[in-house]
Motif scaffolding. Structure first.
Motif, PDB file in Angstrom:
ATOM      1  N   THR A 159       0.827  -1.208   0.000  1.00 31.51           N
ATOM      2  CA  THR A 159       0.000   0.000   0.000  1.00 31.51           C
ATOM      3  C   THR A 159       0.859   1.254   0.000  1.00 31.51           C
ATOM      4  O   THR A 159       0.571   2.227  -0.706  1.00 31.51           O
ATOM      5  CB  THR A 159      -0.939   0.009   1.224  1.00 31.51           C
ATOM      6  N   ALA A 160       1.937   1.234   0.788  1.00 27.05           N
ATOM      7  CA  ALA A 160       2.838   2.388   0.834  1.00 27.05           C
ATOM      8  C   ALA A 160       3.436   2.675  -0.539  1.00 27.05           C
ATOM      9  O   ALA A 160       3.525   3.831  -0.967  1.00 27.05           O
ATOM     10  CB  ALA A 160       3.941   2.145   1.860  1.00 27.05           C
ATOM     11  N   VAL A 161       3.845   1.638  -1.251  1.00 28.37           N
ATOM     12  CA  VAL A 161       4.418   1.824  -2.588  1.00 28.37           C
ATOM     13  C   VAL A 161       3.381   2.420  -3.530  1.00 28.37           C
ATOM     14  O   VAL A 161       3.671   3.347  -4.299  1.00 28.37           O
ATOM     15  CB  VAL A 161       4.955   0.487  -3.150  1.00 28.37           C
ATOM     16  N   ALA A 162       2.153   1.923  -3.479  1.00 26.13           N
ATOM     17  CA  ALA A 162       1.090   2.438  -4.348  1.00 26.13           C
ATOM     18  C   ALA A 162       0.839   3.919  -4.093  1.00 26.13           C
ATOM     19  O   ALA A 162       0.673   4.707  -5.036  1.00 26.13           O
ATOM     20  CB  ALA A 162      -0.194   1.634  -4.136  1.00 26.13           C
ATOM     21  N   ILE A 163       0.815   4.312  -2.828  1.00 29.30           N
ATOM     22  CA  ILE A 163       0.563   5.716  -2.491  1.00 29.30           C
ATOM     23  C   ILE A 163       1.720   6.597  -2.948  1.00 29.30           C
ATOM     24  O   ILE A 163       1.503   7.685  -3.505  1.00 29.30           O
ATOM     25  CB  ILE A 163       0.311   5.861  -0.975  1.00 29.30           C
ATOM     26  N   VAL A 164       2.947   6.136  -2.735  1.00 33.20           N
ATOM     27  CA  VAL A 164       4.117   6.898  -3.190  1.00 33.20           C
ATOM     28  C   VAL A 164       4.077   7.076  -4.710  1.00 33.20           C
ATOM     29  O   VAL A 164       4.362   8.162  -5.236  1.00 33.20           O
ATOM     30  CB  VAL A 164       5.415   6.209  -2.741  1.00 33.20           C
ATOM     31  N   THR A 171       2.469  14.950  -8.320  1.00 37.18           N
ATOM     32  CA  THR A 171       3.250  16.074  -7.807  1.00 37.18           C
ATOM     33  C   THR A 171       4.708  15.898  -8.223  1.00 37.18           C
ATOM     34  O   THR A 171       5.107  14.850  -8.727  1.00 37.18           O
ATOM     35  CB  THR A 171       3.204  16.156  -6.266  1.00 37.18           C
ATOM     36  N   ASP A 172       5.508  16.926  -7.958  1.00 32.74           N
ATOM     37  CA  ASP A 172       6.946  16.826  -8.200  1.00 32.74           C
ATOM     38  C   ASP A 172       7.696  16.597  -6.883  1.00 32.74           C
ATOM     39  O   ASP A 172       8.900  16.797  -6.796  1.00 32.74           O
ATOM     40  CB  ASP A 172       7.469  18.087  -8.892  1.00 32.74           C
ATOM     41  N   LEU A 173       6.971  16.155  -5.869  1.00 32.10           N
ATOM     42  CA  LEU A 173       7.570  15.911  -4.559  1.00 32.10           C
ATOM     43  C   LEU A 173       8.319  14.585  -4.540  1.00 32.10           C
ATOM     44  O   LEU A 173       8.102  13.718  -5.385  1.00 32.10           O
ATOM     45  CB  LEU A 173       6.475  15.914  -3.487  1.00 32.10           C
ATOM     46  N   ILE A 174       9.202  14.444  -3.554  1.00 31.45           N
ATOM     47  CA  ILE A 174       9.994  13.210  -3.411  1.00 31.45           C
ATOM     48  C   ILE A 174       9.619  12.541  -2.088  1.00 31.45           C
ATOM     49  O   ILE A 174      10.169  12.853  -1.035  1.00 31.45           O
ATOM     50  CB  ILE A 174      11.506  13.508  -3.455  1.00 31.45           C
ATOM     51  N   PRO A 175       8.643  11.634  -2.112  1.00 24.78           N
ATOM     52  CA  PRO A 175       8.226  10.956  -0.879  1.00 24.78           C
ATOM     53  C   PRO A 175       9.165   9.804  -0.530  1.00 24.78           C
ATOM     54  O   PRO A 175       9.819   9.221  -1.397  1.00 24.78           O
ATOM     55  CB  PRO A 175       6.825  10.442  -1.221  1.00 24.78           C
ATOM     56  N   ILE A 183       4.623   7.413   5.431  1.00 25.82           N
ATOM     57  CA  ILE A 183       5.212   8.057   4.251  1.00 25.82           C
ATOM     58  C   ILE A 183       5.592   9.468   4.657  1.00 25.82           C
ATOM     59  O   ILE A 183       4.788  10.202   5.259  1.00 25.82           O
ATOM     60  CB  ILE A 183       4.237   8.055   3.059  1.00 25.82           C
ATOM     61  N   LEU A 184       6.823   9.848   4.343  1.00 23.03           N
ATOM     62  CA  LEU A 184       7.368  11.145   4.738  1.00 23.03           C
ATOM     63  C   LEU A 184       7.681  11.987   3.506  1.00 23.03           C
ATOM     64  O   LEU A 184       8.005  11.458   2.440  1.00 23.03           O
ATOM     65  CB  LEU A 184       8.662  10.973   5.547  1.00 23.03           C
ATOM     66  N   ILE A 185       7.581  13.298   3.676  1.00 21.96           N
ATOM     67  CA  ILE A 185       8.089  14.237   2.682  1.00 21.96           C
ATOM     68  C   ILE A 185       8.922  15.260   3.440  1.00 21.96           C
ATOM     69  O   ILE A 185       8.444  15.869   4.406  1.00 21.96           O
ATOM     70  CB  ILE A 185       6.948  14.922   1.896  1.00 21.96           C
TER      71      ILE A 185
END
Length: 325
Positions: A159-164, A171-175, A183-185
């Motif tokens: 699930t974490a991989v899917a959300i990332v 977005t252009d963010l790097i989670p 999950i952190l940003i």
């Protein structure tokens, strides 16, 4: 019957893109009267959908509402089973509680319970999860995989991989993923995942995955005690993110990974997860229920268990713990 007509109507608009669909075409496609089509069009308008209606051409959807109702999510949804059955509420104590009830009543795989607000949202170890109205994504997904009980925690990592992947798509963010469920940003928490089971000793009846995502909160929306450790996509991106579009992206990526997982096992998911992991190669503290272990995180096992090497070279397998980088 009414909900099925609505689903088929939104699927038709999704497939049509910017093209107009006539009332008669919709009636023939769905198998109902033109009057029924018109009534559902009016209901969509009441929900906040903006529709273009042109004589001799038909209808098309121009704009969708800001809420994340079932209809709003279904418009544009391309999955086969994830999110095809959505139960939406304005305000609930906890989507997990409702999901447990639905799961025990044989809700189909891929059923999702979603709310605009949770009054008693919770994370791991019964911690409170702050879930303010109209800002985030608070949902629970019901799955029914035919896997051994011991492998259920792997679905937290999946699930974490899917959300990332959905974050990266929108977005252009790097989670980064912090084992096992955050999950952190930029070092701050944006998402938490809670996985619970309905099972017997030798068989899983259902797996319920709760997801909390801080999407459009501003800093002042968080309690003071969370402002230095929590963030949102809006704070990091500095612009509003469509929650419904993000949900559709999560469902699409989740369905692909889940199907891959059921076909090929955890290894492909493990490789993806390690590529996003924030803790691999770093020195961490792992606080378990019985003690605290310090050392270098060197990866996860083929079952998703964290491997930590202490200063003496001993490798510890961490099944459940709070991790501090």
């Amino acid at each position: 019957m009414q909900s099925e007509i609505r689903k088929e109507l939104l699927d038709a608009f999704t497939n049509a893109g910017d093209d107009f669909l006539s009332g008669q075409h919709l009636a023939d496609l769905i198998g109902c009267s033109r009057t029924a089509v018109w009534k559902h069009i009016e209901e969509l308008r009441k929900e906040g959908f903006e529709l273009d209606a042109v004589r001799n051409k038909g209808y098309r959807i121009l704009k969708t509402p800001e809420k994340i109702t079932a209809d709003e999510i279904r418009f544009g949804l391309t999955t086969k089973f994830m999110g095809r059955n959505i139960h939406y509420e304005e305000s609930v104590e906890s989507t997990q509680k409702i999901a447990h009830r639905f799961a025990s009543e044989d809700a189909s795989e891929g059923t999702v319970i979603i709310a605009e607000e949770q009054l008693s949202g919770r994370g791991r170890m019964a911690r409170k999860w702050h879930s303010p109205k109209y800002t985030g994504i608070w949902m629970s997904m019901i799955l029914r995989p035919n896997i051994p009980l011991s492998k259920a925690p792997q679905l937290t990592l999946l699930t974490a991989v899917a959300i990332v992947q959905a974050f990266e798509e929108m977005t252009d963010l790097i989670p980064e993923i912090k084992w096992p469920n955050d999950i952190l940003i930029n070092g701050k928490k944006v998402t938490g995942i809670l996985t619970e089971l309905q099972a017997e000793a030798d068989r899983i009846h259902s797996i319920i995955i709760g997801v909390g995502i801080n999407v459009n909160q501003k800093k002042d929306d968080f309690p003071l005690e969370l402002q230095e450790i929590a963030t949102s996509l809006y704070i990091e991106k500095k612009e509003t993110v469509s929650r419904a579009e993000l949900i559709r992206s999560i469902f699409m990526h989740f369905e692909k990974l889940y199907t891959l997982y059921l076909q090929q096992g955890f290894l492909p998911i493990k490789l993806l997860w390690e590529g996003y992991a924030s803790s691999i190669g770093k020195y961490i503290k792992a606080r378990t229920l019985t003690n605290t272990i310090e050392g270098k995180a060197i990866g996860i096992t083929d079952d998703g268990v964290l491997k930590l090497e202490d200063q003496s070279g001993c490798i510890h397998h961490i099944y459940s713990a709070d991790i501090e980088l």
